[in-house]
Design an enzyme around this catalytic site. Structure first.
Site, short mmCIF file in Angstrom:
data_model
loop_
_atom_site.label_atom_id
_atom_site.label_comp_id
_atom_site.label_asym_id
_atom_site.label_seq_id
_atom_site.Cartn_x
_atom_site.Cartn_y
_atom_site.Cartn_z
N ARG A 22 61.23 30.46 12.52
CA ARG A 22 60.24 31.51 12.26
C ARG A 22 59.83 32.09 13.61
O ARG A 22 59.51 31.36 14.54
CB ARG A 22 59.03 30.93 11.53
CG ARG A 22 57.98 31.96 11.12
CD ARG A 22 56.86 31.31 10.34
NE ARG A 22 57.31 30.84 9.04
CZ ARG A 22 57.26 31.57 7.93
NH1 ARG A 22 56.79 32.81 7.97
NH2 ARG A 22 57.68 31.07 6.78
N GLY A 23 59.87 33.41 13.72
CA GLY A 23 59.55 34.05 14.99
C GLY A 23 58.72 35.29 14.80
O GLY A 23 58.15 35.54 13.73
N VAL A 27 61.50 35.44 9.43
CA VAL A 27 61.83 34.04 9.15
C VAL A 27 63.30 33.95 8.73
O VAL A 27 63.83 34.85 8.08
CB VAL A 27 60.91 33.48 8.04
CG1 VAL A 27 61.03 34.29 6.76
CG2 VAL A 27 61.21 32.02 7.77
N LYS A 42 67.90 36.10 6.73
CA LYS A 42 66.92 36.53 7.74
C LYS A 42 66.04 37.62 7.13
O LYS A 42 66.51 38.72 6.86
CB LYS A 42 67.63 37.05 8.99
CG LYS A 42 66.69 37.54 10.07
CD LYS A 42 67.45 38.02 11.30
CE LYS A 42 66.52 38.49 12.39
NZ LYS A 42 67.26 38.93 13.61
N ASP A 135 68.93 40.21 24.13
CA ASP A 135 68.22 38.97 23.79
C ASP A 135 69.19 37.79 23.82
O ASP A 135 69.17 36.93 22.94
CB ASP A 135 67.54 39.09 22.42
CG ASP A 135 66.49 38.00 22.18
OD1 ASP A 135 66.03 37.40 23.18
OD2 ASP A 135 66.14 37.76 21.02
#
Length: 339
Positions: A22-23, A27, A42, A135
């Site tokens: 979870r970010g 999630v 996702k 990222d």
């Protein structure tokens, strides 16, 4: 071509099994279809902190569709859309490089070489199309039982049209390039910085910019990144080759224009593939899973397109690439189900 978009909740077709992560963006869950096959789901809300982020979500979807068939990128199988969120149905892999290093410690150098080589080939595919990931970190590189890697999480990816894009600071600071932290123009070199950090971590299990792993303040880590302050003094480096350190040093350079490009990194003696002990002149192209491509993806697969002409203006071919990347998946299916 591209993953179908279905206007219904993903739970109509999949059963939730467990939460994986979870970010800030959403999630990720492990789910199963009616045949028991596992996938990663996702889910990303369309609005976050009062801001509509649909454009960012659709950019991630486009990047994944462009990578359809690339053997080292997770497959996007379908997209489920409701009034509140999008859910991507992706390949499920139970482990990532961060978990592997945390569990087993620094990796063998030969394995790191193979991992970084495969990552660079993946980035070459992206960078040739002016796509930057932005990222890159061990958590976003999944690994299967055969030790094969799969790049995931394109949530921050961008198409660079003039290399004047800027990016907010997000994700793990240790892996961000100095220009990301300082809101400076981004380029493919921003990804190359992250490759250098990843190689360092896989070989030593420590961060080059927070070597004590002591929970130092975020601004201290940012300053170390901006000033490019790192060394190879830890005992873990005593058994590592000079070539591995040289490779990292070609990437962890403050000035983006001085960093090794993806082609230069693939040609570095530490990475370059060898045949009968002799370095190959050029690395082989990344293996593709699919042989049939749509007209857009066939265009994107051309390795000889010039991005700009002598005046610096985007060439016709480059404009066609950007147009192809900008296309949303054409197959959209509406369901009678309500979210």
């Amino acid at each position: 071509m591209g993953a179908p978009i279905l206007e219904e909740p993903f739970t109509n077709k999949f059963t939730k099994k467990k939460e994986i992560a979870r970010g800030l963006r959403g999630v990720i869950r492990c789910v199963e279809d009616d045949k028991g096959a596992k996938f990663a789901a996702k889910t990303i809300r369309k609005t976050q902190k009062g801001q509509n982020i649909v454009d960012e979500i659709e950019m991630e979807m486009r990047a994944l569709n462009v990578c359809e068939g690339v053997s080292t990128v997770v497959n996007l199988h379908a997209v489920y859309m409701t009034s509140r969120d999008y859910t991507f149905i992706l390949d499920y892999l139970p482990s990532d490089l961060h978990s592997e290093v945390e569990k087993s410690g620094p990796m063998k150098e030969a394995e790191v070489v193979q991992i970084i080589r495969d990552l660079l080939k993946t980035l070459k595919f992206l960078h040739d199309r002016q796509i930057v990931h932005l990222d890159l970190k061990p958590e976003n590189i999944l690994i299967d039982e055969e030790r094969k890697i799969y790049l995931c999480d394109f949530g921050m990816s961008k198409v660079l049209q003039n290399e004047k894009e800027t990016c907010r600071v997000a994700g793990t600071t240790e892996y961000c390039s100095p220009e990301q932290i300082q809101f400076e123009p981004l380029s493919t070199a921003s990804d190359m910085w992250s490759v250098g950090v990843i190689a360092y971590v896989l070989l030593s299990k420590i961060s080059p910019f927070n070597p004590a792993q002591d929970g130092q303040e975020k601004h201290e880590t940012q300053n170390a990144v901006i000033n490019c302050t790192y060394d190879f003094d830890d005992s873990s480096w005593s058994s590592r080759s000079a070539e591995s350190k040289s490779f990292i040093q070609t990437l962890l350079i403050r000035a983006p224009q001085k960093r090794a490009s993806v082609d230069e990194a693939l040609s570095h003696p530490w990475i370059a593939e060898k045949e009968n002990g002799v370095e190959m002149a050029a690395p082989p192209k990344i293996i593709r899973r699919l042989s049939k491509r749509s007209s857009s993806l066939a265009l994107l697969g051309d390795q000889n397109l010039n991005v700009s002409d002598s005046s610096g203006k985007a060439s016709d071919a480059a404009q066609e690439i950007l147009a192809a990347i900008g296309e949303l998946p054409s197959k959209k299916i509406k369901s009678d189900s309500q979210d």
